[in-house]
Design a protein around this motif. Structure first.
Motif, PDB file in Angstrom:
ATOM      1  N   TYR A 298       1.727   6.418  -6.904  1.00  0.00           N
ATOM      2  CA  TYR A 298       0.336   6.127  -6.583  1.00  0.00           C
ATOM      3  C   TYR A 298      -0.175   7.086  -5.524  1.00  0.00           C
ATOM      4  O   TYR A 298       0.591   7.843  -4.930  1.00  0.00           O
ATOM      5  CB  TYR A 298       0.174   4.672  -6.128  1.00  0.00           C
ATOM      6  N   ARG A 299      -1.492   7.052  -5.306  1.00  0.00           N
ATOM      7  CA  ARG A 299      -2.136   7.944  -4.341  1.00  0.00           C
ATOM      8  C   ARG A 299      -2.519   7.192  -3.081  1.00  0.00           C
ATOM      9  O   ARG A 299      -2.862   6.009  -3.133  1.00  0.00           O
ATOM     10  CB  ARG A 299      -3.413   8.531  -4.924  1.00  0.00           C
TER      11      ARG A 299
ATOM     12  N   VAL B 272      -1.770  -2.233   1.331  1.00  0.00           N
ATOM     13  CA  VAL B 272      -2.558  -1.729   0.208  1.00  0.00           C
ATOM     14  C   VAL B 272      -3.985  -1.424   0.632  1.00  0.00           C
ATOM     15  O   VAL B 272      -4.511  -0.344   0.353  1.00  0.00           O
ATOM     16  CB  VAL B 272      -2.536  -2.735  -0.967  1.00  0.00           C
ATOM     17  N   PHE B 273      -4.613  -2.345   1.328  1.00  0.00           N
ATOM     18  CA  PHE B 273      -6.019  -2.141   1.652  1.00  0.00           C
ATOM     19  C   PHE B 273      -6.227  -1.238   2.865  1.00  0.00           C
ATOM     20  O   PHE B 273      -7.346  -0.821   3.134  1.00  0.00           O
ATOM     21  CB  PHE B 273      -6.719  -3.492   1.775  1.00  0.00           C
ATOM     22  N   SER B 274      -5.158  -0.898   3.572  1.00  0.00           N
ATOM     23  CA  SER B 274      -5.267   0.061   4.673  1.00  0.00           C
ATOM     24  C   SER B 274      -5.014   1.488   4.217  1.00  0.00           C
ATOM     25  O   SER B 274      -5.598   2.423   4.758  1.00  0.00           O
ATOM     26  CB  SER B 274      -4.257  -0.273   5.776  1.00  0.00           C
ATOM     27  N   TRP B 275      -4.119   1.688   3.234  1.00  0.00           N
ATOM     28  CA  TRP B 275      -3.653   3.028   2.922  1.00  0.00           C
ATOM     29  C   TRP B 275      -3.845   3.490   1.490  1.00  0.00           C
ATOM     30  O   TRP B 275      -4.054   4.665   1.240  1.00  0.00           O
ATOM     31  CB  TRP B 275      -2.158   3.148   3.270  1.00  0.00           C
ATOM     32  N   VAL B 276      -3.744   2.584   0.551  1.00  0.00           N
ATOM     33  CA  VAL B 276      -3.726   2.994  -0.854  1.00  0.00           C
ATOM     34  C   VAL B 276      -5.120   3.403  -1.317  1.00  0.00           C
ATOM     35  O   VAL B 276      -6.123   2.782  -0.939  1.00  0.00           O
ATOM     36  CB  VAL B 276      -3.148   1.857  -1.727  1.00  0.00           C
ATOM     37  N   HIS B 277      -5.185   4.438  -2.146  1.00  0.00           N
ATOM     38  CA  HIS B 277      -6.446   4.923  -2.698  1.00  0.00           C
ATOM     39  C   HIS B 277      -7.126   3.775  -3.447  1.00  0.00           C
ATOM     40  O   HIS B 277      -6.481   3.044  -4.193  1.00  0.00           O
ATOM     41  CB  HIS B 277      -6.179   6.098  -3.646  1.00  0.00           C
ATOM     42  N   PRO B 278      -8.454   3.604  -3.254  1.00  0.00           N
ATOM     43  CA  PRO B 278      -9.147   2.465  -3.884  1.00  0.00           C
ATOM     44  C   PRO B 278      -8.950   2.362  -5.397  1.00  0.00           C
ATOM     45  O   PRO B 278      -8.928   1.265  -5.944  1.00  0.00           O
ATOM     46  CB  PRO B 278     -10.621   2.715  -3.548  1.00  0.00           C
ATOM     47  N   ASP B 279      -8.794   3.498  -6.071  1.00  0.00           N
ATOM     48  CA  ASP B 279      -8.636   3.477  -7.529  1.00  0.00           C
ATOM     49  C   ASP B 279      -7.341   2.794  -7.976  1.00  0.00           C
ATOM     50  O   ASP B 279      -7.247   2.347  -9.121  1.00  0.00           O
ATOM     51  CB  ASP B 279      -8.654   4.908  -8.097  1.00  0.00           C
TER      52      ASP B 279
ATOM     53  N   GLN C 191      -2.399  12.198  -0.886  1.00  0.00           N
ATOM     54  CA  GLN C 191      -0.941  12.333  -0.951  1.00  0.00           C
ATOM     55  C   GLN C 191      -0.438  11.409  -2.047  1.00  0.00           C
ATOM     56  O   GLN C 191      -1.082  10.411  -2.392  1.00  0.00           O
ATOM     57  CB  GLN C 191      -0.296  11.965   0.393  1.00  0.00           C
ATOM     58  N   TYR C 192       0.722  11.738  -2.574  1.00  0.00           N
ATOM     59  CA  TYR C 192       1.318  10.932  -3.631  1.00  0.00           C
ATOM     60  C   TYR C 192       2.609  10.310  -3.121  1.00  0.00           C
ATOM     61  O   TYR C 192       3.439  10.988  -2.514  1.00  0.00           O
ATOM     62  CB  TYR C 192       1.592  11.789  -4.865  1.00  0.00           C
TER      63      TYR C 192
END
Length: 201
Positions: A121-122, A86-93, A130-131
């Protein structure tokens, strides 16, 4: 045929029967693997998770998930994996959304209602948005939810199509509101224009 030969023949028959049964089991196993492979062709990453023992086994890895598993000297539990991914790839929002959706307690609660659930998610990859869709499936028994499969697939086209449809619907709604306001203004003016000469009369 003496006793020894009959025993050897019986043993030989049992071995042949066992070999046939094993060949059938292997064929069925290969067929199941082919079915799984066929059904999961759109998924770039597939992970098997045992929630009770907190173990995670990668079946297929994308560039993103592969990099998570390359971190040396770390346990490979679901919570650890989720935090790194999550903290490496997922958009902060949407970090918290994805972290919550992969929390073991949340997974058990959702899968007690349905056999599967998903979230979209983004991510940011090379500066590009990317989605992805994360799907969680209960592959164990329903009495005790422990064995699950997590799959990740790109859904850019689907999400962009939905966004275009939403935009088109919003524009149509805005046009309808504008037309309705124009009609109300016209009727109000017309009513006023008709009342003025009638008042004079």
């Amino acid at each position: 045929m003496d006793e020894k030969q009959r025993g050897e023949q019986t043993l030989q028959n049992l071995i042949q029967a066992y070999d046939k049964e094993r060949a059938l089991i292997n064929q069925e196993y290969l067929r199941r693997l082919e079915v799984i492979e066929g059904l999961s062709i759109n998924y770039e990453s597939i992970l098997y998770v045992d929630l009770d023992s907190d173990t995670i086994l990668p079946y297929r890895l994308s560039v993103r998930t592969e990099q998570v598993f390359l971190v040396p000297n770390r346990s490979r539990g679901l919570r650890w994996y989720t935090q790194v991914y999550v903290f490496s790839w997922v958009h902060p929002d949407v970090c918290q959304l994805v972290a919550n959706a992969t929390d073991p307690d949340y997974i058990r609660a959702k899968l007690s209602e349905n056999k599967t659930y998903y979230i979209n998610y983004r991510i940011i990859s090379g500066g590009e948005t990317q989605y992805l869709q994360l799907r969680v499936v209960n592959v164990g028994n329903n009495a005790r939810i422990s064995q699950i499969v997590i799959g990740y697939r790109r859904v850019d086209d689907e999400i962009l199509h939905e966004m275009k449809q939403h935009k088109a619907l919003q524009e149509a709604l805005d046009q309808a509101k504008t037309a309705n306001n124009t009609k109300d203004t016209f009727l109000s003016n017309m009513s006023h224009d008709m009342r003025t000469p009638l008042n004079a009369i």
